[in-house]
Scaffold this motif. Structure first.
Motif: not given
Lengths: 190, 191
Positions: B96, B101-109, B166, B72, A167-168, A175, A152, A171, A180-181, B68-69, B98
């Motif tokens: 939350n 939790w520390d991936a740059y490309n997944a929504i947390k909530h 976001l 949208k 990364m952390l 977000y 993106d 993130v 949490r982190f 995020p992609k 899952g």
């Protein structure tokens, strides 16, 4: 059934003779490309090490030797050595053999440049864009290099799969979740 | 004039019995849909069916992690649905983050960006768990507590603020225009 048995017999013979067929294939290719190093990893797997500036010549040699398909371009980030390792994975239907063509380039973003192999294997265009998106390797001659690919807008130009990408912290910033982190994992709220 | 509020319990009963699903599968939970729809767990006996058009759909299943992609597209599809609309989120990833939790490309909530009515925890939830969630959603529809669509209207500023934080301001238009320079090759060459 008879066919299958024959094939099984063939495989046994090959392993007995320490992969004769693959050895012969490597020898044949190395004769045409003396700048490369090659070895047999195991049955139906061979690998080559090529200097980065000769990659086009080498892939042309492979194509003449019936390696019809390119399966993938993998980038491995060796942080301590300061190098990217590019693995061009080739597959030959005729020889039923994988060839891993490995080459090393520096991992600094301005020096990580490779000549494109798009005109030899057209599918490489996509894989080169992939490598550029996640690792920042620039393939000269591929005109779709600047075109947006998987990432993106927010991550464009950050090259998030590099080992030194924090990364952390990213993130947390993106977000806006802090509790949490915790790095100490004392305060680990899920 | 008829006061339609009188008939609201009847409408809620009818809504509960004819939930149409948007055929929009995100993440790995899409693979739980075929057994759910087909003869083994047969969801169609509850009057549910997957539907290609969001304009005719009531239920939005978020099946797994959301990037995020994808978010949208989810927001745009969600806003295209007509008004009693319900969201059911599968698995821990929309809940939350899952394992991402520390991936740059997944929504947390997910519930920061669109309202969620029922969340099923698990990674991945079995079709039985999904059916349990759907049963819960049906109960909620009948007693009027599945009010995500009302919350989205009332708190739209808050949801919009989170979405803009976001994606950046004006993301809808940017996304629509993103590919134009690359699709119009001729114009590019003239420049």
């Amino acid at each position: 059934m008879a066919n299958g048995q024959e094939e099984k017999g063939e495989v046994k013979e090959m392993t007995g003779a320490k992969w004769e067929r693959e050895q012969a294939l490597v020898q044949k290719i190395l004769e045409k490309a003396p700048y490369a190093e090659g070895r047999v990893r195991r049955e139906r797997r061979i690998e080559f090490k090529v200097p980065a500036d000769r990659i086009r010549d080498f892939l042309m040699t492979l194509k003449e030797n019936n390696f019809e398909l390119m399966l993938q371009i993998t980038v491995v980030d060796w942080l301590k050595e300061g190098e990217y390792e590019l693995v061009y994975q080739m597959w030959s239907i005729t020889h039923r053999t994988h060839a891993m063509v490995k080459t090393r380039i520096p991992r600094e973003l301005d020096k990580a440049r490779m000549p494109t192999v798009k005109d030899i294997y057209p599918v490489a265009e996509t894989y080169e864009r992939d490598a550029h998106d996640f690792y920042g390797v620039y393939f000269e001659g591929n005109e779709k290099m600047e075109m947006p690919w998987i990432l993106d807008d927010a991550e464009q130009g950050l090259f998030p799969h590099r080992k030194d990408f924090d990364m952390l912290a990213y993130v947390k910033k993106k977000y806006k979740i802090l509790d949490r982190f915790d790095e100490n994992k004392d305060n680990y709220v899920i | 004039m008829v006061d339609w509020r009188l008939f609201e319990p009847l409408f809620e009963f009818a809504r509960k019995r004819s939930l149409w699903i948007v055929a929009f599968c995100t993440g790995c939970g899409g693979i739980e849909m075929p057994p759910l729809m087909t003869s083994r767990y047969d969801l169609e006996r509850f009057g549910m069916m997957p539907n290609p058009a969001p304009r005719m759909a009531d239920l939005f299943l978020i099946t797994g992690y959301v990037t995020p992609k994808t978010l949208k597209r989810i927001i745009i599809t969600y806003e295209m649905q007509p008004d009693p609309k319900y969201v059911l989120a599968h698995g821990s990833c929309p809940l939350n983050g899952g394992i991402y939790w520390d991936a740059y490309n997944a929504i947390k909530h997910l519930d920061r960006y669109i309202p969620v009515d029922v969340v099923i925890a698990g990674c991945m939830p079995r079709p039985e768990a999904v059916m349990d969630g759907i049963k819960k959603l049906m109960e909620m529809i009948e007693n009027g507590t599945a009010d995500g669509w009302k919350r989205y209207r009332e708190n739209y500023e808050w949801y919009k603020k989170n979405q803009d934080e976001l994606f950046g301001e004006g993301w809808r238009e940017r996304e629509a225009r993103r590919w134009i320079p690359w699709l119009m090759d001729k114009k590019k060459k003239e420049k």
